[in-house]
Design a protein around this motif. Structure first.
Motif, PDB file in Angstrom:
ATOM      1  N   VAL A 107      -6.749  12.568   1.904  1.00  0.00           N
ATOM      2  CA  VAL A 107      -6.218  11.551   0.993  1.00  0.00           C
ATOM      3  C   VAL A 107      -4.815  11.943   0.547  1.00  0.00           C
ATOM      4  O   VAL A 107      -4.554  13.102   0.258  1.00  0.00           O
ATOM      5  CB  VAL A 107      -7.165  11.398  -0.229  1.00  0.00           C
ATOM      6  N   ASP A 108      -3.903  10.958   0.519  1.00  0.00           N
ATOM      7  CA  ASP A 108      -2.570  11.233  -0.013  1.00  0.00           C
ATOM      8  C   ASP A 108      -2.252  10.394  -1.251  1.00  0.00           C
ATOM      9  O   ASP A 108      -1.195  10.551  -1.845  1.00  0.00           O
ATOM     10  CB  ASP A 108      -1.479  11.095   1.046  1.00  0.00           C
ATOM     11  N   LEU A 109      -3.167   9.511  -1.656  1.00  0.00           N
ATOM     12  CA  LEU A 109      -3.039   8.768  -2.911  1.00  0.00           C
ATOM     13  C   LEU A 109      -4.430   8.508  -3.462  1.00  0.00           C
ATOM     14  O   LEU A 109      -5.294   7.986  -2.755  1.00  0.00           O
ATOM     15  CB  LEU A 109      -2.309   7.437  -2.706  1.00  0.00           C
ATOM     16  N   ILE A 110      -4.632   8.887  -4.721  1.00  0.00           N
ATOM     17  CA  ILE A 110      -5.887   8.619  -5.424  1.00  0.00           C
ATOM     18  C   ILE A 110      -5.615   7.516  -6.431  1.00  0.00           C
ATOM     19  O   ILE A 110      -4.637   7.583  -7.182  1.00  0.00           O
ATOM     20  CB  ILE A 110      -6.394   9.869  -6.168  1.00  0.00           C
ATOM     21  N   MET A 111      -6.478   6.504  -6.466  1.00  0.00           N
ATOM     22  CA  MET A 111      -6.348   5.416  -7.433  1.00  0.00           C
ATOM     23  C   MET A 111      -7.639   5.333  -8.238  1.00  0.00           C
ATOM     24  O   MET A 111      -8.721   5.227  -7.670  1.00  0.00           O
ATOM     25  CB  MET A 111      -6.051   4.101  -6.718  1.00  0.00           C
TER      26      MET A 111
END
Length: 150
Positions: A107-111
């Protein structure tokens, strides 16, 4: 400088705020041509004293999570997203969402959705988004409901 995200994880917990995170996650994934990783963590900390050996409860919670994520996946596909993965884990949501799942899934972005906890509640139980903010190794977007005031 613009960053191109490839693997976007959205934490789904059934709350309205996680629904907002999902909506933004779909939009970001579409703009970036990224994989959307719909993630739900069944918090086993509360279950340990109640159902140490009762697998029925775990199976029921897992099936509910599968149903919810399947619905979100369907919505994302209807909006034109094809690269979608579902992840369901059992354990402590804070650590799993901050490090374990992002590492495993690249993962390179966690929302995540903002919890909406007040200061006293955060002091007592802590906020998952706050924990993720402190411990994640990748970018984090905390989605808020602009209509709410805390």
């Amino acid at each position: 400088m613009s960053h191109h995200y490839q693997h976007i994880m959205v934490a789904i917990d059934g709350s309205y705020e996680s629904e907002l995170a999902f909506e933004k996650g779909v939009n970001v994934a579409l703009r970036n041509g990224a994989e959307l990783i719909l993630t739900h963590v069944v918090d086993t900390r509360a279950l340990q004293s109640v159902a140490t050996f009762d697998t029925y409860i775990y199976e029921k919670l897992e099936q509910e999570a599968k149903d919810v994520l399947a619905d979100y996946e369907k919505q994302a596909r209807e909006r034109g997203l094809d690269n979608i993965k579902q992840v369901i884990e059992f354990g402590n949501p804070k650590t799993l969402l901050a490090r374990d799942i992002p590492d495993k899934e690249n993962v390179d972005l966690i929302m995540v959705g903002a919890t909406g906890l007040n200061t006293f509640e955060r002091l007592l139980i802590g906020s998952s988004s706050e924990y993720i903010l402190r411990h994640a190794k990748v970018d984090l977007l905390i989605v808020r409901d602009s209509e709410k005031t805390f």
